[in-house]
Design a protein around this motif. Structure first.
Motif, PDB file in Angstrom:
ATOM      1  N   MET A 245       0.855  -1.179   0.000  1.00 58.57           N
ATOM      2  CA  MET A 245       0.000   0.000   0.000  1.00 58.57           C
ATOM      3  C   MET A 245       0.894   1.232   0.000  1.00 58.57           C
ATOM      4  SD  MET A 245      -3.137  -1.038   0.061  1.00 58.57           S
ATOM      5  CE  MET A 245      -4.057   0.385   0.568  1.00 58.57           C
ATOM      6  N   ARG A 247       1.398   5.084   0.447  1.00 60.12           N
ATOM      7  CA  ARG A 247       0.697   6.180   1.120  1.00 60.12           C
ATOM      8  C   ARG A 247       1.313   7.504   0.685  1.00 60.12           C
ATOM      9  NH1 ARG A 247       1.879   8.465   5.879  1.00 60.12           N
ATOM     10  NH2 ARG A 247       3.225   6.714   6.454  1.00 60.12           N
ATOM     11  N   ASP A 248       0.462   8.381   0.218  1.00 57.35           N
ATOM     12  CA  ASP A 248       0.921   9.699  -0.205  1.00 57.35           C
ATOM     13  C   ASP A 248       1.251  10.502   1.050  1.00 57.35           C
ATOM     14  OD1 ASP A 248       1.055  12.382  -1.100  1.00 57.35           O
ATOM     15  OD2 ASP A 248      -0.022  11.795  -2.914  1.00 57.35           O
ATOM     16  N   VAL A 249       2.495  10.943   1.208  1.00 56.20           N
ATOM     17  CA  VAL A 249       2.867  11.620   2.447  1.00 56.20           C
ATOM     18  C   VAL A 249       2.191  12.981   2.562  1.00 56.20           C
ATOM     19  CG1 VAL A 249       5.072  10.452   2.753  1.00 56.20           C
ATOM     20  CG2 VAL A 249       4.974  12.516   1.386  1.00 56.20           C
ATOM     21  N   PHE A 256      -3.129   0.612  -3.468  1.00 58.89           N
ATOM     22  CA  PHE A 256      -2.311  -0.592  -3.567  1.00 58.89           C
ATOM     23  C   PHE A 256      -1.578  -0.584  -4.911  1.00 58.89           C
ATOM     24  CE2 PHE A 256      -1.455  -4.955  -4.642  1.00 58.89           C
ATOM     25  CZ  PHE A 256      -0.883  -5.411  -3.485  1.00 58.89           C
TER      26      PHE A 256
ATOM     27  N   SER B  27      -0.987 -10.157  -0.781  1.00 61.20           N
ATOM     28  CA  SER B  27      -1.059  -8.700  -0.757  1.00 61.20           C
ATOM     29  C   SER B  27      -0.706  -8.229   0.651  1.00 61.20           C
ATOM     30  CB  SER B  27      -2.453  -8.235  -1.120  1.00 61.20           C
ATOM     31  OG  SER B  27      -3.345  -8.786  -0.218  1.00 61.20           O
ATOM     32  N   SER B  28       0.364  -7.485   0.683  1.00 62.65           N
ATOM     33  CA  SER B  28       0.905  -7.116   1.976  1.00 62.65           C
ATOM     34  C   SER B  28       0.054  -6.059   2.640  1.00 62.65           C
ATOM     35  CB  SER B  28       2.313  -6.573   1.783  1.00 62.65           C
ATOM     36  OG  SER B  28       2.775  -6.021   2.964  1.00 62.65           O
ATOM     37  N   GLU B  30       1.523  -4.067   4.493  1.00 69.24           N
ATOM     38  CA  GLU B  30       2.546  -3.076   4.788  1.00 69.24           C
ATOM     39  C   GLU B  30       2.234  -1.762   4.048  1.00 69.24           C
ATOM     40  OE1 GLU B  30       7.343  -2.871   4.159  1.00 69.24           O
ATOM     41  OE2 GLU B  30       6.303  -4.791   3.951  1.00 69.24           O
ATOM     42  N   HIS B  31       2.535  -0.691   4.704  1.00 67.90           N
ATOM     43  CA  HIS B  31       2.308   0.613   4.099  1.00 67.90           C
ATOM     44  C   HIS B  31       3.646   1.239   3.772  1.00 67.90           C
ATOM     45  CE1 HIS B  31      -2.049   1.141   5.062  1.00 67.90           C
ATOM     46  NE2 HIS B  31      -1.729   0.033   5.721  1.00 67.90           N
ATOM     47  N   MET B  32       3.736   1.823   2.608  1.00 69.24           N
ATOM     48  CA  MET B  32       4.976   2.486   2.230  1.00 69.24           C
ATOM     49  C   MET B  32       4.680   3.957   1.938  1.00 69.24           C
ATOM     50  SD  MET B  32       7.563   1.764  -0.854  1.00 69.24           S
ATOM     51  CE  MET B  32       8.445   0.467  -0.061  1.00 69.24           C
ATOM     52  N   PRO B  33       5.325   4.855   2.692  1.00 68.02           N
ATOM     53  CA  PRO B  33       5.123   6.271   2.385  1.00 68.02           C
ATOM     54  C   PRO B  33       5.811   6.637   1.081  1.00 68.02           C
ATOM     55  CG  PRO B  33       6.683   6.006   4.195  1.00 68.02           C
ATOM     56  CD  PRO B  33       6.233   4.640   3.826  1.00 68.02           C
ATOM     57  N   PHE B  34       5.193   7.439   0.310  1.00 67.92           N
ATOM     58  CA  PHE B  34       5.756   7.836  -0.968  1.00 67.92           C
ATOM     59  C   PHE B  34       5.436   9.320  -1.171  1.00 67.92           C
ATOM     60  CE2 PHE B  34       6.161   7.562  -5.701  1.00 67.92           C
ATOM     61  CZ  PHE B  34       7.479   7.110  -5.705  1.00 67.92           C
ATOM     62  N   SER B  35       6.349   9.988  -1.863  1.00 66.19           N
ATOM     63  CA  SER B  35       6.228  11.440  -1.950  1.00 66.19           C
ATOM     64  C   SER B  35       4.923  11.874  -2.609  1.00 66.19           C
ATOM     65  CB  SER B  35       7.415  12.008  -2.709  1.00 66.19           C
ATOM     66  OG  SER B  35       7.552  11.308  -3.930  1.00 66.19           O
ATOM     67  N   SER B  36       4.592  11.235  -3.680  1.00 69.49           N
ATOM     68  CA  SER B  36       3.333  11.568  -4.327  1.00 69.49           C
ATOM     69  C   SER B  36       2.891  10.399  -5.182  1.00 69.49           C
ATOM     70  CB  SER B  36       3.509  12.799  -5.210  1.00 69.49           C
ATOM     71  OG  SER B  36       2.311  13.043  -5.895  1.00 69.49           O
ATOM     72  N   ILE B  37       1.594  10.121  -5.092  1.00 64.31           N
ATOM     73  CA  ILE B  37       1.093   8.985  -5.885  1.00 64.31           C
ATOM     74  C   ILE B  37       0.346   9.507  -7.099  1.00 64.31           C
ATOM     75  CG2 ILE B  37       0.969   7.382  -3.956  1.00 64.31           C
ATOM     76  CD1 ILE B  37      -2.025   8.042  -3.797  1.00 64.31           C
ATOM     77  N   PRO B  42      -3.552   2.615  -9.337  1.00 59.63           N
ATOM     78  CA  PRO B  42      -3.800   1.484  -8.435  1.00 59.63           C
ATOM     79  C   PRO B  42      -3.930   0.179  -9.227  1.00 59.63           C
ATOM     80  CG  PRO B  42      -5.406   3.231  -8.099  1.00 59.63           C
ATOM     81  CD  PRO B  42      -4.635   3.582  -9.320  1.00 59.63           C
ATOM     82  N   PRO B  45      -4.444  -7.029  -6.532  1.00 58.23           N
ATOM     83  CA  PRO B  45      -3.446  -8.085  -6.338  1.00 58.23           C
ATOM     84  C   PRO B  45      -3.527  -9.062  -7.502  1.00 58.23           C
ATOM     85  CG  PRO B  45      -4.892  -7.873  -4.438  1.00 58.23           C
ATOM     86  CD  PRO B  45      -5.451  -7.024  -5.511  1.00 58.23           C
TER      87      PRO B  45
END
Lengths: 320, 703
Positions: A245, A247-249, A256, B27-28, B30-37, B42, B45
């Motif tokens: 997942m 996440r937009d900071v 996802f 499908s994890s 887990e969360h991953m921070p990212f600067s901009s999506i 999307p 899975p």
């Protein structure tokens, strides 16, 4: 694609010029003190500059002066001699007639970093380095930090203690959510009446339409603008392999993403965005440099000076 | 290998689940921070390709667990041949066929069905079987006994028995199902006593199983072992059946002389499809019918339709339902009886200080009886006619000699004389009536007042007061009384005593009659008896004892035994003859007063009496409740019901299943399979743990 090729050439040139390994940003960031980091970079840069074919550059070209015995023959302008058959010495401005405003983006997206340092740290160090460098040269340096609104503003000055204030402001962590160039640009335009050098350090992660509009407004004020487009290497290539997942900071939105499938589209869309920014900059006469956080800061400084030099040439060419 | 529950093998399809889970990329969370999506799309899975199945060993172990569990649930066992014969042994049976001949069997088609069932039961009997046929309604009668059956020619048994029962038709009686079933069970016991060898015992009950059948006695009955009851119900083609009942007026509250309106209860069967009926008087031209609305399963009480002036209706008919057998009711209007009570004395009728004043007013005429109290002064003669018509004679004063003889004759003939001793001087008369010469009495004036200290509630006169609600005589105060010595009166029985111990009420039997002596008067000068609540009941009780009041209940049900003597006040001297509704005359033996041949509904008349006594015999109201009994009612009452006969193939199948179940229970393979599944699960846990550790180590090394 000339823009993309430029940093590589610059790197080679800088490496060749310094003759010593450049300081890795990760190593550099291990120094906690921002001012010290800036000093390390600048001194390393000066150190290499003595052997560089480009040494002797100053920030501001002032005027030509007729050669008189005793002058350093290195500053003879041979091209002018070829044209006019007279010896002229290039004279550089040492006085504080250059005003530079560093505009540093401190939005949440700048806090992202896949490597040892975040974009914000890198941007702050770069800003500190430039400030220190310019300060050494006796130029007046100002600072404006912003996210979706202006967080801090220091007018451009050259006086004892100003640099220290500037460093302290830079060390504040990023807090805002979005990136909005309109407010800081409006403030700059309103405050800075004299012609200045505006250095914008941002990741420019926003809709291209808004960005272009803001940059146009900036360029229209008559200031000399230079843009450091700062990105993380992972942002460029989406170099992840686990589907997680994301996440937009800034917005906190979660989606996802399977990087394996999403990578191609992502890189395409990002490159298109970057290209649009670059085209806009070229059209508006804004100096554009793209930086990644793994690029040694000396090279960034070198890019800065090189950009200044090229701009000087363009002006001269236009004047000639 | 066979399976007890092969359907559980479908559970092996669940083996697809681990495979799918292995194919689906985890499908994890887990969360991953990212600067901009903003540049990211999307993606759901995704399922990896088959070729990318990971951890094959784990997958195999998990599939194995699923298969083992499905196998265990299907209860596998190794088949072995059956040793015992699957067919039940055929032995001789003892069968009692119990056929319902109650009135409800008169409904259309029921008797024919019953005969068919009897025929079927007869056809099922084998040469070794013994059979008895009983019919029942209110009573149980034997058509063919075990003994008669055994004496018949084997080939002719069924035909002869069927011929006998075909001659029988359902009667009008009610249904005593409980008694009939017990009688059928008892017939087995009698056969046992006779030493007859009975095999399996079976009672085949052929009945309409109506709700109104009485099941008395079944609750606590202990059924002989090995007896089973098979019910063969016969069902009517049309379910609606309404019945009528006459609610005979037994109350005395109605005023004398009024023509009572007969009340009729109309009941409808629970399974009825109609609810509107009509009630009308039969044989009365011009009588208008009345509409009756009765919902199914309920009953309504309605007045009989009005009769034209001077018409006497005796037969009410209900129309509108499917069956007629219970639609007629016979009604007799009750006739008030005239009873004569004589008072021997000269007292004026309107003097409240005298006993006669109260006696005259004690008996109010009712619809059942009209009591006439007549005074006979000392100047008037007591004629034999007077005495013959009188049920009670009351005397309160001195009697002339001429009357003594008449009274003694009256008592000898069964009459009752109540002597109220209003003064001590009448003691001589009492003594003479009781044959006790020199009998005297003392005038006693109670210092305060006297009470009845003892009352013999066992005596018929005081028996109605025995209940705790009525036995309080303390409210009656006696100011004066006459002390007598009861022992001087031969055969005297003291029925009540004063609290001083002196007799208050005595009974001296005289001939067929009796002399009752009250030692105190009921007039206010002597006591409060006349104004107490006990006075009228006491006099009625005395009159009742003296044979003055007869039962006027002139309605009986089919099968009831009628005591004709209770219907008439006249003495029965000759033999009685009764005319039945169909015109047949039944002559009873001399002295016989009980008539039990009430087998037809209608009006019966005792023709030998003048005037003729009539009584109505109606169908029992319970017969109208023709809805079927609840299916499990007999079982609930402990009747050993026979399970439905199942086909031979089904029996074999049942036997085979039982055999399989026993085999599986003995082998218990499912336990081993479950154990193996648990072991495999342990192995899977170990392998999964090992793989996780290895991956972690590799990831650590890479990072």
């Amino acid at each position: 694609m000339r823009g993309l090729a430029e940093p590589i050439q610059s790197t080679r040139a800088a490496s060749a010029a310094s003759g010593r390994p450049l300081i890795d940003p990760a190593t550099l960031m291990s120094i906690k003190n921002l001012e010290l980091r800036a000093r390390v970079v600048v001194e390393g840069f000066w150190h290499g500059l003595h052997r560089s074919p480009y040494h002797g550059f100053s920030v501001e070209f002032s005027e030509y002066r007729q050669y008189s015995p005793g002058d350093d023959p290195r500053y003879l302008d041979w091209k002018l001699y070829a044209r006019s058959d007279r010896y002229y010495i290039k004279k550089f401005e040492d006085e504080t007639n250059l005003r530079c405003h560093l505009m540093v983006d401190q939005s949440r997206s700048m806090s992202y970093g896949s490597l040892a340092c975040t974009k914000a740290q890198y941007a702050n160090t770069l800003a500190a380095t430039l400030a220190y460098f310019l300060s050494l040269q006796g130029d007046a340096v100002g600072l404006l930090t912003f996210d979706e609104r202006i967080r801090d503003y220091l007018p451009a000055r050259h006086r004892p203690g100003h640099l220290r204030h500037l460093m302290i402001r830079l060390e504040q962590p990023p807090a805002g959510n979005a990136t909005d160039l309109a407010a800081p640009l409006h403030r700059i335009v309103r405050t800075v009446k004299k012609r200045s050098l505006l250095v914008l350090i941002s990741d420019l992660l926003g809709p291209i339409g808004t960005l272009e509009k803001d940059l146009t407004a900036l360029a229209a004020c008559g200031h000399e603008v230079m843009l450091f487009h700062l990105l993380d290497p992972a942002e460029l290539t989406l170099s992840f392999d686990k589907a997680v997942m994301f996440r937009d900071v800034e917005t906190g939105r979660q989606v996802f993403i399977d990087p394996v499938t999403a990578r191609k589209g992502y890189v395409q869309r990002l490159e298109a965005h970057n290209l649009n920014v670059q085209i806009a900059c070229r059209r508006l006469g804004i100096g554009y440099r793209r930086l990644t956080t793994d690029r040694p800061l000396e090279l960034a400084l070198f890019d800065f000076l090189r950009e200044r030099m090229q701009r000087g040439k363009r002006i001269r060419r236009r004047a000639g | 290998m066979s399976f007890l529950a092969p359907l559980f093998l479908i559970g092996t399809l669940a083996v697809a689940l681990p495979v799918v889970f292995h194919l689906v990329r985890r499908s994890s969370k887990e969360h991953m921070p990212f600067s901009s999506i903003m540049f990211l799309q999307p993606a759901p899975p995704r399922v990896t390709k088959r070729s990318r199945l990971e951890h094959i060993l784990l997958l195999l172990l998990r599939c194995l667990v699923v298969c083992l569990l499905a196998l265990a649930f299907s209860r596998p066992f190794f088949q072995r041949p059956m040793t015992a014969s699957p067919l039940p042994e055929a032995t001789g049976r003892a069968v009692v066929v119990l056929v319902d001949t109650s009135a409800s069997m008169k409904r259309e088609g029921l008797w024919a069905q019953a005969l068919d069932r009897v025929d079927a039961a007869l056809k099922q009997t084998g040469p070794g079987d013994q059979l008895e046929v009983l019919i029942f309604d209110r009573r149980v009668r034997t058509v063919v006994s075990f003994e008669q059956w055994n004496q018949m020619d084997i080939g002719q048994r069924a035909a002869l028995t069927l011929a006998r029962i075909s001659d029988i038709k359902p009667g009008w009686s009610s249904t005593q199902l409980g008694g009939a079933l017990i009688a059928a069970a008892e017939s087995f016991a009698e056969a046992d006593k006779e030493g007859r060898n009975l095999g399996r015992r079976q009672i085949i009950l052929i009945s309409d199983m109506q709700e109104g059948a009485r099941l008395d006695g079944l609750q606590g009955y202990e059924w002989p072992r090995g007896t089973e009851v098979q019910v063969e119900p016969v069902e009517p083609k049309r379910p609606t059946n309404a019945g009528v009942q006459w609610l005979a007026a037994n109350d005395d509250s109605a005023n004398a002389g009024t023509n009572l309106v007969a009340r009729i209860r109309v009941s409808n069967s629970a399974n009825a499809t109609r609810e509107q009926f009509k009630l009308h008087w039969a044989d009365i031209p011009g009588a208008a019918p009345s509409d009756v609305y009765v919902p199914p399963g309920q009953s309504r009480i309605v007045p009989a339709p009005p009769l034209p002036a001077n018409a006497i209706g005796e037969r009410l008919v209900l129309t509108g339902d499917d069956d007629d057998f219970d639609n007629t009711v016979y009604v007799l209007q009750p006739q008030a009886e005239h009873v004569s009570v004589l008072f021997a004395g000269d007292e004026p009728e309107n003097d409240p200080a005298q006993p006669f004043y109260y006696l005259k007013r004690a008996f109010q005429p009712t619809s059942r009886e009209i009591v006439e109290v007549t005074a006979r002064g000392s100047s008037a003669e007591l004629t034999p006619t007077d005495l013959a018509g009188a049920r009670l004679l009351v005397a309160a004063n001195n009697l002339p000699d001429s009357r003594m003889t008449a009274l003694q004759t009256f008592m000898a003939g069964g009459g009752t004389v109540l002597f109220v001793m209003t003064n001590a001087s009448v003691a001589g008369d009492v003594g003479r009536l009781a044959d006790a010469d020199g009998f005297t009495a003392d005038e006693i004036t109670a210092p305060n007042y006297a009470l009845l200290g003892m009352v013999d509630f066992n005596h018929p006169i005081f028996a109605p007061f025995a209940d705790a609600r009525f036995n309080d005589f303390t409210k009656i105060h006696f100011w004066k009384y006459r002390r007598v010595d009861a022992s001087k009166l031969p055969g005297a029985r003291v029925l009540a005593k004063f609290d001083s111990g002196d007799p208050a009420f005595l009974e001296i039997p005289r001939g067929n009659g009796r002399l009752l002596v009250l030692t105190s008067g009921w007039q206010p000068a002597d006591s409060q008896l006349a104004v107490s609540t006990k006075f009228v009941p006491l006099l009625c009780s005395i009159l009742d004892l003296s044979g003055g009041i007869h039962s006027t209940l002139a309605q009986f049900h089919i099968g009831d035994e009628v005591d004709l003597a209770s219907l008439t006040p006249a003495a029965i001297t000759s033999s009685l003859s009764v005319r039945k509704p169909d015109g047949a005359v039944v002559q009873l033996a001399a002295g016989e007063t009980r008539f039990s041949d009430t087998d037809l509904p209608g009006i019966y008349a005792v023709t030998s009496l003048q005037p003729a006594v009539r009584f109505a015999v109606n169908l029992d109201g319970a017969e109208s409740r023709t809805a079927m009994l609840p299916a499990d009612e007999l079982q609930r009452l402990g009747v050993p019901m026979k399970a439905r006969e199942i086909a031979v193939s089904a029996q074999i199948e049942q036997k085979r299943r039982l055999h399989d179940s026993e085999l599986e229970d003995r082998q218990k393979l499912w336990r081993w399979l479950t154990l193996t599944a648990l072991m495999v699960l342990l192995g899977e846990t170990f392998v999964a743990g090992w793989l996780t550790r290895r991956t972690a180590v590799q990831t650590g090394a890479q990072s």
